[in-house]
Design a protein around this motif. Structure first.
Motif: not given
Length: 632
Positions: A287-297
């Motif tokens: 997973f690459s997550v950038k400039h994101t508000n709200g991530f759930n796994a």
């Protein structure tokens, strides 16, 4: 006149109702997209095709019929990516989630198997993304394993048996492991004990394999001068002046003899894990997550990745619940780097009910970035440089974020604060920051800046962290951290609270940290002489760096003496802890005390139970300021 007005009102109202009805008819409803096993042989093109149409035909959920799905890079969405703490490269992804909002991806228990250099989930500039009920694996791993079947201390050779899972090629004595779309050398390596399925005891005595030595000859390279700062660790520069030391010979197919290693020969029966050259071996995080508000796994398992399980940058409000990193297919290794890693993240960050095991680096690293001031351009503008080559293109903040100016020779804390007006991206190593306020009068090149808003409210609870290379948690978080009811059994420190300003340029001074109700079992079994919990700065600076730490009601069941290293701390409570000796391994450093203290103040040790092997009069050692410190 009044009749005309009424007619006009009726016409206007009718037009308005007609417009609303037309507008509502033009707005498509968010679709629940269901994929079945008809795409399982290569699910990449179907995913890419549908996701790229999401602007015109929005998606609320992507759901998979339960099964096994394969993903190949050949028809993946292509993008060049700068990824913190990874290589910078062109990648392919089946999930190009850019500017997506309120999207759920539900695998319904499916297994996703990837082939070659891919990023399964590439998430940028999005809001409220949830991924659940799936597992991620690779058909061929980004590392390779060899069983040690013989060694010869006199001649400095050892033999490895290589299984069919790891095809290889030997070129001029150099070993290359060949994968789909990828290959690697011996490179970085470490030993595993297959009986424990964990890092081998005292592996530091045997590994990493010493693959490099100084070049046989160089000419005039010292005369090369660089106008600007030069990074010797960058991929393009790090091999200048070095050559390969180790050579490999095939004894028979699948049986290799290794020459030139200078440490102790690896013991027979152990497994050598090899992942290739540093700087080139982190290419495919799950997973690459950038400039994101709200991530759930939720209920996600990462069996393998060529890098980290998840790397999140400049994002907010991240929750990992039952997010597990664990190996499959009989492999010793899960991810080839950290299980999880968070850079410049804010809001809440929660790791709950997770298992992180057998990864080749830390379970988690939470920090900001230091960037070095190289130019003072005018009263409001500075030019800053990315310090580490794996931070290229990282943008330190957003408008109105609070920026701290740091001069580490004087203090680990900012001497001045301001707010960001704008950041002008010039290139991946150099950016120009404009401030809302005038610069401090004494600011100068060489000072550092950090984003004071780029830290989270951190919770790590009910997690299992074990059998991995390196540390458990690296905490560089000055906001608030609760580490509660976890199990740690790590090759290095279970908990490291660092200030890494000169190599990794990872900012953040741990403060307001509560470590409560955890079990620490035989940590530091890799051979390094360090504490299970350690505070550390990367120089000899005696200034306070860490504040307000509570270590309470934990159990330390350790084979060796050293439990806690306290340096540069103001305010620590060590209370209600139980320390016992496990007897699992022989002691490596029996001369150590249980606790070492330096450059610290306001420390309380109270109501602890000690049943280890240290002389009771030598439980704590400290510098001259700690002479009256007592362990109770």
């Amino acid at each position: 006149m009044s009749i005309q007005k009424n007619i006009l009102k009726i016409i206007t109202a009718s037009i308005l109702v007609f417009s609303i009805n037309c507008f509502s008819q033009q707005l498509p409803e968010n679709e629940v997209v269901v994929f079945g096993l008809d795409i399982a042989k290569d699910a990449t093109p179907a995913l890419v095709s549908r996701i790229l149409k999401a602007n015109e035909n929005p998606i609320s959920e992507i759901r998979f019929e339960k099964g096994t799905y394969h993903f190949y890079p050949d028809k993946g969405f292509e993008k060049f990516c700068y990824i913190s703490n990874h290589g910078d490269l062109m990648i392919n992804t089946p999930f190009p989630l850019f500017n997506r909002n309120n999207l759920v991806i539900d695998g319904q228990g499916s297994t996703f198997i990837f082939h070659g250099v891919m990023i399964p989930f590439l998430i940028e500039d999005s809001k409220n993304i949830s991924v659940k009920n799936l597992s991620i694996d690779w058909y061929q791993s980004f590392h390779s394993e060899g069983l040690i079947v013989a060694n010869d201390e006199a001649n400095k050779t050892f033999d490895m048996q290589i299984s069919n899972e790891y095809p290889y090629d030997i070129r001029n004595g150099q070993l290359f492991f060949i994968k789909e779309y990828y290959q690697h050398t011996i490179g970085q390596s470490i030993l595993f004990d297959p009986k424990r399925k964990a890092i081998s005891f005292d592996t530091e005595a045997y590994t990493g394999i010493t693959t490099k030595s100084k070049s046989e000859a160089t000419f005039n390279i010292d005369t090369i001068n660089y106008k600007y700062e030069y990074d010797k660790r960058d991929v393009d520069n790090k091999d200048i002046g070095v050559e390969n030391r180790v050579t490999v010979k095939e004894i028979k197919p699948g049986l290799l003899r290794v020459f030139g290693h200078t440490k102790k020969m690896p013991p027979v029966g152990h497994i050598l894990s090899m992942k290739g050259q540093q700087g080139l071996n982190r290419v495919s995080p799950a997973f690459s997550v950038k400039h994101t508000n709200g991530f759930n796994a939720l209920n996600v398992t990462v069996h393998h990745a060529g890098g980290m399980g998840i790397i999140a940058e400049n994002s907010a409000d991240i929750v990992l619940d039952n997010f597990n990193v664990t190996p499959s297919q009989g492999r010793m290794v899960s991810t080839t780097a950290d299980a999880t890693h968070f850079v410049g993240c804010r809001g809440k960050l929660e790791l709950k009910n997770c298992t992180f095991e057998n990864q080749l680096d830390d379970a988690s690293n939470i920090h900001g970035t230091y960037q070095k001031i190289v130019d003072v351009l005018d009263d409001y503008r500075i030019g800053v440089r990315m310090g580490h080559h794996q931070q290229k293109a990282f943008v330190i903040g957003r408008p109105n974020d609070h920026l701290g100016f740091v001069r580490l020779s004087e203090s680990f804390f900012p001497y001045k604060k301001s707010t960001i007006k704008s950041i002008e991206y010039i290139n991946n190593r150099y950016q120009i920051i404009t401030l809302n306020d005038k610069l401090p009068k004494d600011v100068k090149p060489g000072d550092l800046v950090e984003n004071l808003d780029g830290y989270p409210d951190l919770l790590v609870k009910n997690c299992t962290i074990r059998n991995n290379r390196a540390r458990g948690l690296l905490i560089s978080n000055p906001v608030h951290t609760l580490i509660e009811n976890n199990f740690f059994s790590t090759e290095m420190e279970a908990l490291l609270m660092p200030v890494e300003s000169g190599h990794w340029y990872e900012s953040g001074n741990a403060a307001n940290v509560v470590i409560k109700g955890n079990i620490f079992q035989d940590c530091q079994h890799g051979g390094k002489n360090r504490g299970v919990i350690r505070f550390d700065t990367d120089d000899d600076n005696k200034n306070i760096a860490f504040k307000n730490i509570e270590i309470i009601d934990n159990t330390f069941n350790q084979f060796d003496n050293l439990i806690l290293e306290v340096t540069n701390v103001d305010g620590l409570v060590f209370k209600g802890n139980v320390i016992t000796n496990s007897g699992t391994f022989p002691q490596l450093y029996p001369e150590n005390p249980a606790i070492k203290v330096a450059n610290s103040k306001n420390l309380i040790f109270n109501k602890n139970k000690y049943q280890g092997k240290v002389n009771p009069n030598l439980l704590i050692t400290g510098d001259e300021s700690m002479s009256d410190l007592k362990f109770k």
